[in-house]
Design an enzyme around this catalytic site. Structure first.
Site, PDB file in Angstrom:
ATOM      1  N   ARG A 179     -37.670  29.838  26.466  1.00 27.36           N
ATOM      2  CA  ARG A 179     -36.737  30.967  26.365  1.00 27.36           C
ATOM      3  C   ARG A 179     -37.425  32.306  26.606  1.00 27.36           C
ATOM      4  O   ARG A 179     -36.798  33.289  27.009  1.00 27.36           O
ATOM      5  CB  ARG A 179     -36.054  30.919  24.978  1.00 27.36           C
ATOM      6  CG  ARG A 179     -35.228  32.114  24.659  1.00 27.36           C
ATOM      7  CD  ARG A 179     -34.211  31.880  23.545  1.00 27.36           C
ATOM      8  NE  ARG A 179     -34.643  31.161  22.374  1.00 27.36           N
ATOM      9  CZ  ARG A 179     -35.473  31.634  21.440  1.00 27.36           C
ATOM     10  NH1 ARG A 179     -36.000  32.837  21.538  1.00 27.36           N
ATOM     11  NH2 ARG A 179     -35.790  30.885  20.402  1.00 27.36           N
TER      12      ARG A 179
ATOM     13  N   ASP B 255     -23.595  50.506  35.858  1.00 25.92           N
ATOM     14  CA  ASP B 255     -23.310  49.216  36.484  1.00 25.92           C
ATOM     15  C   ASP B 255     -23.354  49.489  37.990  1.00 25.92           C
ATOM     16  O   ASP B 255     -22.467  50.140  38.537  1.00 25.92           O
ATOM     17  CB  ASP B 255     -21.934  48.711  36.044  1.00 25.92           C
ATOM     18  CG  ASP B 255     -21.552  47.364  36.687  1.00 25.92           C
ATOM     19  OD1 ASP B 255     -22.103  47.037  37.760  1.00 25.92           O
ATOM     20  OD2 ASP B 255     -20.698  46.651  36.135  1.00 25.92           O
TER      21      ASP B 255
ATOM     22  N   LYS C 253     -23.065  38.616  42.188  1.00 33.74           N
ATOM     23  CA  LYS C 253     -22.413  39.085  43.418  1.00 33.74           C
ATOM     24  C   LYS C 253     -23.430  39.118  44.574  1.00 33.74           C
ATOM     25  O   LYS C 253     -23.784  38.091  45.094  1.00 33.74           O
ATOM     26  CB  LYS C 253     -21.774  40.453  43.196  1.00 33.74           C
ATOM     27  CG  LYS C 253     -21.094  40.634  41.847  1.00 33.74           C
ATOM     28  CD  LYS C 253     -19.836  39.828  41.717  1.00 33.74           C
ATOM     29  CE  LYS C 253     -19.133  40.156  40.399  1.00 33.74           C
ATOM     30  NZ  LYS C 253     -18.285  39.106  39.909  1.00 33.74           N
TER      31      LYS C 253
HETATM   32  C1  LIG Z   1     -18.489  45.677  38.599  1.00 30.27           C
HETATM   33  C2  LIG Z   1     -18.705  44.393  37.881  1.00 30.27           C
HETATM   34  N1  LIG Z   1     -19.605  44.365  36.892  1.00 30.27           N
HETATM   35  C3  LIG Z   1     -19.833  43.235  36.202  1.00 30.27           C
HETATM   36  C4  LIG Z   1     -19.162  42.076  36.477  1.00 30.27           C
HETATM   37  C5  LIG Z   1     -19.424  40.856  35.637  1.00 30.27           C
HETATM   38  O1  LIG Z   1     -20.221  39.950  36.303  1.00 30.27           O
HETATM   39  P1  LIG Z   1     -20.189  38.392  35.953  1.00 30.27           P
HETATM   40  O2  LIG Z   1     -18.948  37.850  36.569  1.00 30.27           O
HETATM   41  O3  LIG Z   1     -21.453  37.881  36.515  1.00 30.27           O
HETATM   42  O4  LIG Z   1     -20.151  38.287  34.447  1.00 30.27           O
HETATM   43  C6  LIG Z   1     -18.228  42.044  37.509  1.00 30.27           C
HETATM   44  C7  LIG Z   1     -17.526  40.782  37.841  1.00 30.27           C
HETATM   45  O5  LIG Z   1     -16.570  40.745  38.586  1.00 30.27           O
HETATM   46  C8  LIG Z   1     -17.978  43.242  38.213  1.00 30.27           C
HETATM   47  O6  LIG Z   1     -17.048  43.288  39.192  1.00 30.27           O
END
Ligand SMILES: Cc1ncc(COP(=O)(O)O)c(C=O)c1O
Length: 396
Positions: A64, A189, A214
């Site tokens: 871990r 983000d 993504k």
């Molecule tokens: C802008 C954004 N941040 C975070 C996430 C979350 O990612 P995950 O699906 O890997 O949890 C998404 C998912 O669609 C997203 O569009």
């Protein structure tokens, strides 16, 4: 742990981004003579002596807590982000909640942009609210005006730029200046632009996170999140990540690293093809607006141009006065664009979108759909959209 620290690969920041993508995290200490690191499946790690079992006595101590596979991706991401360190989370949402839990305590105040991915809002209004953290949502275009919302107990300003549904660009340098003047941290983000097109830490953010699910993974086959941070903040992220017991399976880490190597060339195609499709849609009578920050008519185009060196393949389309039924029929008539949440993979996707706002209103001329332009041939995608428009043409 001076001895084993010396063997750790060093973060290389002197090279340009494509080179960092190809070379990041590659080091003899991790890979031996091989180009790629081993995929280490591990819980137990063995020690030569009792002395080596003391904290820090050996480079690897428990599955871990990290393996050569983990370290290779962490290093590569830190090099790309220009960060002091990176931790890996089992999803993008896991990265969001971990970063917020690391930086906020009971009695603290969080400022969160009103256009964020809805599950980010959900973390704030449920888990964080229960733990005594108050959240105020703010206009994503607020820029330096954020200063007026900062309270003595504001610890974090959280932005997603562009918002992945409505595509406003945040003025990160202005927000960071105001936040830092008041002793608050900025978390971004950066999933849409990725550090390849937008270095949010260099723009003033303290912590930057990605749904690596993504564009980093790029093939729609893994769930993965990353959190990278500056020297001043990384210790807190690392400690919370360790305390929460987060780790990612080695096969997913390996696929994330494999995806990272081609991020630059894939993004270049997403950008080129995405813009061509967006421009084509701008010219269609059925379309009221295309929400794509790299289009010159976008209200935040100047900010995008100032702070980002490129655009990915995700954008919004407002259909002029269409009914919900006609919108659904259009989405179902598409053949190359599939219906599916997520984005960033090689395949084109389309979804209807629903806005959840509390600090601002979002008015549009009709329903908003979101397209992800994948790696298919651009002309085929344009033809697919045109054919779907033709198929639903007579519907009310
Ligand atoms: C802008 C954004 N941040 C975070 C996430 C979350 O990612 P995950 O699906 O890997 O949890 C998404 C998912 O669609 C997203 O569009």
């Amino acid at each position: 742990m001076a001895e084993s620290d010396e063997k750790r690969p060093k973060v290389r920041l002197e090279t340009r981004l494509l080179t960092r993508l190809a070379h990041g995290g590659r080091d003899d200490a991790l890979c031996g003579p091989f180009v790629n690191p081993p995929v280490v499946h591990a819980s137990t790690v063995l020690f030569d002596s009792v002395d080596a079992m003391r904290p820090g006595g050996q480079r690897y101590s428990y599955g871990r807590r990290g393996t050569p596979t983990t370290e290779a991706l962490e290093m590569a991401m830190s090099e790309l982000e220009g960060a002091a360190g990176t931790v890996l989370c089992p999803s993008g949402l896991g990265a969001i909640s971990t970063a917020l839990l690391a930086l906020l305590s009971s009695g603290d105040h969080l400022l969160m942009a009103d256009n964020v991915y809805d599950p980010s809002r959900h973390v704030a209004t449920t888990v964080l609210a229960r733990l005594g953290v108050e959240t105020t949502f703010f206009d994503p275009r607020i820029g330096g005006g954020i200063a007026a919302l900062i309270r003595p107990n504001t610890r974090v300003v959280y932005v997603e730029s562009p918002g992945s549904l409505t595509f406003e660009i945040a003025d990160i340098p202005a927000i960071a200046a105001a936040a830092h003047a008041a002793g608050a941290l900025v978390v971004t983000d950066n999933t849409w632009a990725t550090p390849y097109y937008c270095p949010t830490l260099a723009l003033g953010a303290d912590v930057t996170l990605l749904a690596a699910t993504k564009y980093i993974g790029g093939h729609s086959d893994i769930m993965l999140g990353t959190i990278s941070a500056t020297e001043a903040v990384f210790g807190r992220i690392h400690d919370a990540h360790g305390a929460l017991g987060l780790c990612v399976g080695p096969d997913d880490i390996y696929l994330g690293l494999r995806g990272l190597r081609t991020l630059g060339v894939r993004l270049a195609h997403h950008q080129r093809s995405g813009l061509a499709v967006a421009r084509h849609l701008e010219g269609r009578a059925e379309v009221a607006r295309v929400l794509h920050p790299a289009l010159s008519g976008h209200p935040d185009h100047a900010l995008w141009k100032r702070d980002m060196s490129g655009a990915s393949g995700l954008f919004g389309v407002v259909l002029d006065g269409w009914s919900r039924e006609k919108t659904s029929a259009f989405l179902e008539a598409l053949e190359l664009f599939s219906l599916g949440y997520s984005w960033g993979g090689f395949e084109s996707l389309a979804i209807p979108t629903h806005m959840h706002r509390t600090a601002t209103t979002w008015a549009a001329e009709g329903p908003l759909i979101r397209l992800h332009v994948g790696l298919e041939d651009t002309e085929d995608l344009v033809a697919d959209l045109d054919a779907a428009f033709a198929r639903v043409g007579n519907l009310a």
